[in-house]
Design a protein around this motif. Structure first.
Motif, mmCIF file in Angstrom:
data_model
loop_
_atom_site.group_PDB
_atom_site.id
_atom_site.type_symbol
_atom_site.label_atom_id
_atom_site.label_comp_id
_atom_site.label_asym_id
_atom_site.label_seq_id
_atom_site.Cartn_x
_atom_site.Cartn_y
_atom_site.Cartn_z
ATOM 1 N N GLU A 39 -1.664 -12.019 -6.762
ATOM 2 C CA GLU A 39 -0.620 -11.355 -7.220
ATOM 3 C C GLU A 39 -0.550 -9.906 -6.979
ATOM 4 N N HIS A 40 0.655 -9.120 -6.583
ATOM 5 C CA HIS A 40 0.527 -7.972 -6.517
ATOM 6 C C HIS A 40 1.543 -7.343 -7.107
ATOM 7 N N TYR A 41 1.881 -5.823 -6.791
ATOM 8 C CA TYR A 41 2.827 -5.084 -7.533
ATOM 9 C C TYR A 41 3.673 -4.588 -6.463
ATOM 10 N N LEU A 83 -10.365 -0.008 -4.055
ATOM 11 C CA LEU A 83 -9.352 -0.833 -3.679
ATOM 12 C C LEU A 83 -9.661 -2.059 -4.649
ATOM 13 N N LYS A 84 -11.003 -2.228 -5.170
ATOM 14 C CA LYS A 84 -11.262 -3.159 -6.314
ATOM 15 C C LYS A 84 -10.415 -2.979 -7.490
ATOM 16 N N SER A 85 -10.474 -1.490 -7.782
ATOM 17 C CA SER A 85 -10.310 -1.136 -9.184
ATOM 18 C C SER A 85 -8.867 -0.367 -9.453
ATOM 19 N N ARG A 86 -8.280 0.042 -8.293
ATOM 20 C CA ARG A 86 -7.116 0.890 -8.233
ATOM 21 C C ARG A 86 -5.977 0.198 -7.585
ATOM 22 N N ALA A 87 -5.919 -0.580 -6.966
ATOM 23 C CA ALA A 87 -5.090 -1.269 -6.054
ATOM 24 C C ALA A 87 -4.635 -2.543 -6.935
ATOM 25 N N PHE A 97 -3.669 -5.600 -7.568
ATOM 26 C CA PHE A 97 -3.890 -7.136 -7.316
ATOM 27 C C PHE A 97 -4.608 -7.555 -8.363
ATOM 28 N N TRP A 98 -4.163 -8.823 -8.639
ATOM 29 C CA TRP A 98 -4.740 -9.709 -9.778
ATOM 30 C C TRP A 98 -5.184 -11.071 -9.256
ATOM 31 N N LYS A 99 -6.411 -11.619 -9.309
ATOM 32 C CA LYS A 99 -6.754 -12.734 -8.774
ATOM 33 C C LYS A 99 -7.086 -13.995 -9.928
#
Lengths: 146, 81
Positions: free
Chosen positions: A49-51, A114-118, A120-122
């Motif tokens: 999921e993303h914003y 990208l891991k912690s500041r973009a 996205f949720w898995k």
């Protein structure tokens, strides 16, 4: 600089072949491909999921920061969303620079951020049900390196 | 004000987004207002240390003012890459 957020599959080989082509000032290209990993042997799919809107601007901001910190000829970030099968690419990063140190370091920096500041949720879907992947403290700590 | 939710916050509240009429001065004030509404909000906002907030699509803090903000987003720590 290229930033793409897409549902479509990523052909990492084709992307890399087209990256920083014809740049005669480039002596080093580094790439990283993140792949959907089946940790329990039971993963049916990973839902990402993303914003929309913030995702693109957050990634662009991270890539801008990389360009400020290292002397890069080009940066590529592609990140997918939607349902993904195990073994398929989730995302890729590529950096091009005159020398390898800048290309390696910038790619590492991009991945940490990208891991912690973009946004996205898995979510992992297995035969036992679906569960959100929790962020790791180690991933947050990794940002302190920079 | 448009309030959007992602991942388990969205699932717990049961909505991806909603319009909220509020005079809340800060994010914390907005959370207190939402929590007092219904149990599902109280459940979603029970532990704000497990949450992140973005104001107009920029990461922000829970004590940040809401003046001039049109979109507030609540979500768990991000898991990109």
């Amino acid at each position: 600089m290229t930033v793409r957020v897409q549902a479509e599959p990523v052909d990492a080989g084709a992307e890399l072949n087209g990256f920083a082509q014809d740049r005669h000032d480039v002596g080093a290209v580094v790439s990283f491909t993140g792949v959907v990993r089946d940790t329990q042997g039971d993963l049916q799919e990973m839902l990402i999921e993303h914003y929309p809107g913030m995702t693109e601007s957050a990634i662009t901001k991270i890539a801008d920061e990389a360009v400020t910190r290292w002397d890069l000829a080009d940066v590529l970030v592609i990140h997918r969303y939607g349902p993904l099968k195990p073994g398929t690419p989730i995302m890729m990063v590529a950096t091009a620079a005159a020398h390898r140190a800048a290309a390696f370091e910038a790619a590492d920096f991009l991945m940490d951020y990208l891991k912690s500041r973009a946004p996205f949720w898995k979510k992992e879907v297995t035969s036992k049900g679906a569960a959100w992947v929790a962020a790791k403290d180690a991933d947050e700590d990794a940002l302190k390196r920079w | 004000m448009n309030v959007v939710y992602f991942a388990w916050v969205r699932e717990r509240i049961g909505l991806p987004q909603e319009t909220v009429q509020t005079d809340a001065a800060t994010v914390n004030d907005l959370i207190a207002e939402l929590k007092s509404r219904e149990e599902r909000y109280a459940a979603a906002f029970a532990d704000t240390s497990a949450l992140r907030v973005a104001l107009d699509q920029e990461l922000s803090d829970f004590d940040a003012p809401l003046a001039g903000v049109t979109e507030v987003a609540f979500f768990p720590p991000m898991t990109g890459g």
